[in-house]
Design an enzyme around this catalytic site. Structure first.
Site, PDB file in Angstrom:
ATOM      1  N   GLU A  85       0.887  -1.031   0.381  1.00 56.32           N
ATOM      2  CA  GLU A  85       0.176   0.036   0.117  1.00 56.32           C
ATOM      3  C   GLU A  85       0.595   1.616  -0.020  1.00 56.32           C
ATOM      4  O   GLU A  85       1.833   1.044   0.910  1.00 56.32           O
ATOM      5  CB  GLU A  85      -0.892  -0.035   0.973  1.00 56.32           C
ATOM      6  CG  GLU A  85      -1.590   1.263   1.438  1.00 56.32           C
ATOM      7  CD  GLU A  85      -1.972   0.571   2.852  1.00 56.32           C
ATOM      8  OE1 GLU A  85      -3.227   2.172   3.069  1.00 56.32           O
ATOM      9  OE2 GLU A  85      -2.233  -0.180   3.842  1.00 56.32           O
ATOM     10  N   TRP A  86       0.274   1.883  -0.290  1.00 58.02           N
ATOM     11  CA  TRP A  86       1.033   3.632  -0.760  1.00 58.02           C
ATOM     12  C   TRP A  86       0.866   4.336   0.524  1.00 58.02           C
ATOM     13  O   TRP A  86      -0.505   5.019   0.905  1.00 58.02           O
ATOM     14  CB  TRP A  86       0.838   4.258  -2.221  1.00 58.02           C
ATOM     15  CG  TRP A  86       1.218   5.438  -2.003  1.00 58.02           C
ATOM     16  CD1 TRP A  86       1.042   6.911  -2.024  1.00 58.02           C
ATOM     17  CD2 TRP A  86       3.428   5.391  -2.626  1.00 58.02           C
ATOM     18  NE1 TRP A  86       2.571   7.609  -1.825  1.00 58.02           N
ATOM     19  CE2 TRP A  86       2.965   6.569  -2.236  1.00 58.02           C
ATOM     20  CE3 TRP A  86       3.551   4.667  -3.028  1.00 58.02           C
ATOM     21  CZ2 TRP A  86       4.210   7.725  -2.640  1.00 58.02           C
ATOM     22  CZ3 TRP A  86       5.004   4.825  -3.116  1.00 58.02           C
ATOM     23  CH2 TRP A  86       5.786   6.852  -2.934  1.00 58.02           C
ATOM     24  N   ILE A  87       2.216   4.944   0.636  1.00 62.27           N
ATOM     25  CA  ILE A  87       1.378   5.970   2.216  1.00 62.27           C
ATOM     26  C   ILE A  87       1.582   7.125   1.863  1.00 62.27           C
ATOM     27  O   ILE A  87       3.213   7.897   0.965  1.00 62.27           O
ATOM     28  CB  ILE A  87       2.935   6.015   3.422  1.00 62.27           C
ATOM     29  CG1 ILE A  87       2.312   4.266   3.923  1.00 62.27           C
ATOM     30  CG2 ILE A  87       2.465   6.434   4.926  1.00 62.27           C
ATOM     31  CD1 ILE A  87       3.350   3.504   4.705  1.00 62.27           C
ATOM     32  N   ASP A 192      13.682  -2.667  14.136  1.00 61.68           N
ATOM     33  CA  ASP A 192      14.907  -1.531  13.406  1.00 61.68           C
ATOM     34  C   ASP A 192      14.367  -0.223  13.601  1.00 61.68           C
ATOM     35  O   ASP A 192      13.876   0.465  12.451  1.00 61.68           O
ATOM     36  CB  ASP A 192      15.150  -2.129  12.183  1.00 61.68           C
ATOM     37  CG  ASP A 192      15.808  -1.230  11.341  1.00 61.68           C
ATOM     38  OD1 ASP A 192      16.844  -0.800  12.214  1.00 61.68           O
ATOM     39  OD2 ASP A 192      16.270  -1.504  10.063  1.00 61.68           O
TER      40      ASP A 192
END
Length: 300
Positions: A85-87, A192
């Site tokens: 999914e694009w943020i 991380d």
């Protein structure tokens, strides 16, 4: 042109264009323009075995327990990469840091019987460096014996640490339990969590109320596993990017054990050693200073 992109990841997506974007030091990253909106692609021509399988599993478990945090959906996965999914990135809001502190505390409240892998895999990665994720109930063994000591050995072999680092580790080994702090149940950690792996932008349709549509916190690029929760806080402080309001909100929501700030450098050893292996520079010297710092301290 998309001919250079992995066919198994983009076939059928009707990609109109692929634009390179910032995506870290290990993988190549692209914004894919499609009729249904933008998507994010990351891939590596010759990745470490199961590197993207581990990342996908991490994203999926974080997404399942995210609370108010955004975690991108894994849309496609292969040995060579992921489509996510694009943020839509954007500026922080006045409550972004305090929200993140509370939201991360909620994530860390998710527990498990043993430290180690989220899905039974014996090996995971910090960056592209393999780490031991076999399950155990013994946190000092998991952290120091299985993680710090092998990374020290690799850094010495690579010429990034002097041999006396091994001597310092041997001196610290009997005190590993003390230095790791009071026992806590295994928590679900990002693994991380430096500032570059916390994105700020618009909330997805299911992630937050409309009044929090901007300044929303997202987690990306995890090395998720079951661990002591302070390793995420240590990574957050290693390179900066998180305000004091964030830690205050975290501590209010899920109070930290006494002395947690004194343990931050201890829990920064693995990322420092991994950075020494991957990038060289002054990271090995920084890890050596941490070992020297704790070796000088009197035992409790």
């Amino acid at each position: 042109m998309t001919d250079h992109l992995p066919a198994e990841l983009i076939d059928g997506l009707r990609v109109r264009a692929a634009h390179p974007v910032t995506g870290g030091d290990i993988a190549r990253a692209y914004r894919l323009d499609t009729p249904d909106g933008p998507l994010f692609l990351k891939y590596a021509p010759d990745p470490a075995p199961d590197l993207f399988t581990r990342e996908a599993a991490g994203l999926q478990i974080l997404r399942a327990h995210r609370g108010g945090l955004g975690v991108p959906e894994v849309l496609r996965q292969s040995d060579s990469g992921l489509v996510l999914e694009w943020i839509s990135a954007g500026p922080p809001g006045p409550a972004t840091d305090t929200d993140f502190g509370r939201e991360l505390a909620g994530l860390h409240a998710v527990t498990h019987p043993t430290f180690g892998a989220i899905d039974g895999a014996p090996t995971g990665y910090l960056g592209s460096v393999p780490i031991d994720l076999r399950p155990t109930e013994d946190w000092p063994e998991f952290f120091f014996t299985r993680r710090v000591v092998p990374l020290i050995g690799r850094a010495i072999a690579a010429g990034e640490l002097p041999g006396r680092a091994r001597t310092l580790a041997e001196r610290l080994a009997p005190r590993a339990g003390e230095l790791c702090g009071p026992p806590e149940p295994p928590a679900l950690v990002h693994g991380d969590l430096w500032a570059g792996n916390r994105m700020i932008g618009r909330a997805g349709a299911q992630d937050a109320p409309a009044d929090r549509a901007t300044g929303h916190n997202w987690l990306i690029d995890p090395a998720a596993h079951w661990a002591h929760r302070e390793i995420d806080l240590a990574m957050m402080t290693l390179f900066g990017g998180f305000g004091e309001d964030c830690f205050a909100a975290y501590d209010e929501a899920f109070p930290l054990s006494a002395g947690w700030r004194d343990r931050l450098r201890w829990y920064q050893l693995p990322p420092l050693l991994v950075h020494a292996l991957l990038f060289g520079g002054g990271y090995g010297a920084a890890a050596l200073r941490v070992l020297e710092h704790y070796a000088r301290r009197p035992a409790a």
